[in-house]
Design a protein around this motif. Structure first.
Motif, short mmCIF file in Angstrom:
data_model
loop_
_atom_site.label_atom_id
_atom_site.label_comp_id
_atom_site.label_asym_id
_atom_site.label_seq_id
_atom_site.Cartn_x
_atom_site.Cartn_y
_atom_site.Cartn_z
N SER A 1 0.81 -1.22 0.00
CA SER A 1 0.00 0.00 0.00
C SER A 1 0.84 1.26 0.00
O SER A 1 0.36 2.34 -0.35
CB SER A 1 -0.93 0.00 1.23
N VAL A 2 2.10 1.18 0.38
CA VAL A 2 2.94 2.39 0.44
C VAL A 2 3.82 2.56 -0.80
O VAL A 2 4.53 3.54 -0.93
CB VAL A 2 3.84 2.38 1.71
N ASP A 3 3.75 1.59 -1.71
CA ASP A 3 4.56 1.68 -2.93
C ASP A 3 3.84 2.53 -3.98
O ASP A 3 2.67 2.25 -4.31
CB ASP A 3 4.84 0.29 -3.50
N GLU A 4 4.51 3.51 -4.52
CA GLU A 4 3.90 4.39 -5.52
C GLU A 4 4.03 3.85 -6.94
O GLU A 4 3.39 4.36 -7.86
CB GLU A 4 4.53 5.79 -5.43
N ASN A 5 4.86 2.82 -7.12
CA ASN A 5 5.10 2.30 -8.48
C ASN A 5 4.39 0.97 -8.70
O ASN A 5 4.88 0.09 -9.40
CB ASN A 5 6.61 2.11 -8.70
N ARG A 6 3.19 0.84 -8.14
CA ARG A 6 2.49 -0.45 -8.22
C ARG A 6 2.18 -0.85 -9.67
O ARG A 6 2.32 -2.02 -10.04
CB ARG A 6 1.21 -0.41 -7.38
#
Length: 589
Positions: free
Chosen positions: A88-93
């Motif tokens: 949930s904290v990754d911006e490059n999903r």
């Protein structure tokens, strides 16, 4: 397919497998289902990282905490594996999912909540899969001490891909928990590999509390390197961190009540530090993958033997000598019994057994390690040579008569007064309270004299530990089920007298292994590692462990070929860091 041993040397820089690693890797490469029970520090992650590099497709790793995933991600990338997290904290999903579909990842780390989601199953169907690795697999079991309900939803996902091998990994599972893991994750009994639970590099020391803050400050002063102090309440973590700052070491607090940004920063600071002390509740748990923790101290009783084993297991994951200190008090056992009384009745028997196992561990005059290993079903030697009792066997004092007098005083005074007052009655210390209650006329008034008076505090503690006494909601003492046997002469009370602990200069303790010979080259190599770590934004241990630098300082390699022969230097790290460390060696002559 390449030879696993060759790939082990090329990627990780290890000349051979350790323990049961080869068995686990061979089963996984053979597309079999496996449960590996391996102690912390035995190289569990390698058993799925190596197959991930060798098999076509991506290894999907189910891991319980985001911080742990990010630690493992850094370590995987450092040896040249293509890895990513989907949290949930990754911006490059979106980018990560595309790399996954395209087969560009060796490893993809996800949380159990995501893994059990229907949309994630659709994603898996569109990507080439090499392996499912379920880390911290004891979380699947209600019998385990870290039960996570979402782990129990993994079986349907795994069964949707029956041809993909599955590997479950845990360091802490007794026989009951192991059986539950096998059933919940669909692994056959013959697929279980148990490496044993011994952590021979950890020295276990257990003492009663006696000025707790000073005792823990002594541990901090005596033991160089990073350390964790487990404290029982949120407020106490901050208080302990402030007190330990007086030792001159950097300290931080960690608990669930902190602002998330502060909590995350404190954890990052600790992971990157080479000497910080973290004072934490057990919320600071599985998310730590820091191999160079030199000591773990418990400022009170853990929940169970399993919890104690796992929490102390965060020390010495790099294999270097480390220490585990537990400080306990009778009030810890009293609180634990009160907590059990408030649980559902069907849990009482199991929880009481867990508490009894802890009581046996803290009270034994024998080998601590032997008790730990027997708890996990092993048959260890009678002595280990690396716990407090084996190194300095305690003397035993028969305190049965004093214990009977203590119990008599509790009974005669109405089972409603605390330890301090009972001691004053037994030693005839008159007060307004004793006069008003008429207790100076009792037969137990002043019946403990001389040397026996010094036994009263430890006797009271021992009676609480054995459940011969309990505390009521007002702090008064009352009889527990263990009182009758002592009063009737059916049970003895022996007190252990711990030997005096010699004073040592800071850094001379058994955890002080970073630079045992004060080699200036080793310190120069550490300084270079520190600079590189800062430049790259990673903890120093991600570049090289201390043991690698020590071997480097001893061997003094002069070229890349010789440097690459050192254990722990694979091809990727040799290419990335070899010139920098060779230059330090040349500069030092």
């Amino acid at each position: 397919m390449n030879d696993p041993r060759h790939e082990l040397q090329r990627i990780f820089g290890f000349p051979d497998f350790r323990g049961v690693q080869r068995q686990v890797v061979d089963r996984t490469l053979g597309h079999q289902r496996t449960l590996a029970v391996m102690p912390t520090g035995a190289g569990k992650s390698l058993t799925y990282q190596l197959p991930a590099a060798m098999l076509p497709g991506t290894c999907v790793v189910v891991s319980p905490l985001i911080a742990l995933m990010h630690d493992q991600l850094r370590a995987a990338e450092a040896v040249g594996l293509a890895a990513a997290t989907l949290t949930s904290v990754d911006e490059n999903r979106a980018e990560t999912m595309q790399r996954f579909r395209d087969g560009q990842l060796d490893l993809l780390y996800v949380a159990p909540e995501r893994a059990s989601n229907a949309s994630f199953r659709d994603l898996l169907s569109a990507a080439p899969l090499a392996l499912f690795a379920i880390d911290e697999a004891h979380c699947v079991s209600e019998w385990g001490h870290d039960f996570r309900p979402d782990y129990r939803l993994l079986r349907p996902l795994l069964d949707s891909f029956p041809d993909v091998p599955r590997l479950a990994l845990t360091a802490t599972a007794d026989a009951h928990t192991r059986a539950d893991i096998l059933e919940q994750l669909g692994i056959p009994t013959e697929g279980m590999i148990v490496a044993g639970f011994d952590r021979p590099n950890i020295r276990y020391t257990i003492q009663p509390k006696d000025n707790l803050t000073r005792q823990i400050a002594d541990v901090v002063r005596d033991t160089a390197g990073p350390g964790i102090v487990y404290v029982q309440t949120r407020a106490a973590t901050e208080k302990m961190a402030a007190a330990l700052a007086a030792t001159g070491r950097p300290t931080r607090a960690y608990h669930a009540g902190l602002d998330p940004a502060i909590r995350a920063k404190n954890q990052r600071d600790f992971v990157a530090s080479e000497d910080m002390v973290m004072c934490a509740t057990v919320a600071f748990g599985m998310g730590i993958d820091k191999p160079d923790v030199r000591f773990v101290a418990h400022a009170g009783l853990p929940k169970s033997i399993e919890a104690y084993y796992q929490e102390t297991g965060r020390a010495g994951r790099d294999g270097d000598p480390s220490v585990a200190h537990l400080f306990w008090g009778a009030e810890d056992f009293a609180r634990a019994r009160q907590r059990i009384a408030e649980m559902e009745p069907e849990r009482h028997s199991g929880e009481r057994q867990r508490l009894a196992s802890l009581g046996a561990l803290v009270e034994t005059a024998g080998c601590r390690r032997a008790i730990l290993l027997r708890h996990f079903g092993e048959d260890p030697p009678a002595t280990c040579g690396n716990c407090d009792n084996c190194l300095s066997p305690p003397r035993s004092t028969d305190a049965t008569e004093v214990a009977r007098k203590y119990l008599s005083a509790v009974f005669r005074t109405g089972q409603m007064f605390g330890m301090g007052y009972i001691e004053s009655v037994l030693t005839a210390k008159s007060s307004e309270r004793s006069l008003m209650n008429g207790h100076e006329q009792l037969s137990v008034w002043g019946i403990v004299e001389g040397d026996d008076a010094a036994l009263l505090k430890p006797v009271g503690r021992a009676l609480l530990l054995r459940d011969a006494l309990r505390t009521n909601e007002h702090g008064g003492l009352e009889f527990g089920p263990g009182a009758r046997a002592i009063l009737k002469g059916e049970a003895d009370v022996a007190l252990l007298e711990a030997p005096a602990r010699p004073k040592r200069r800071r850094g001379s303790g058994s955890g002080a292994t970073a630079n045992p010979t004060d080699d200036p080259l080793f310190e120069a190599l550490r300084a270079r590692r520190r600079d590189l770590a800062k430049e790259q934004g990673v903890p120093p241990y991600v570049i090289f462990h201390d043991s690698v630098l020590r071997e480097m300082a001893e061997a003094r390699p002069r070229d890349a070929w010789a440097l690459g022969r050192i254990t722990g230097i694979g091809q990727r790290k040799l290419d990335a860091y070899g010139d920098a460390f060779l230059q330090v060696i040349r500069d030092q002559g």
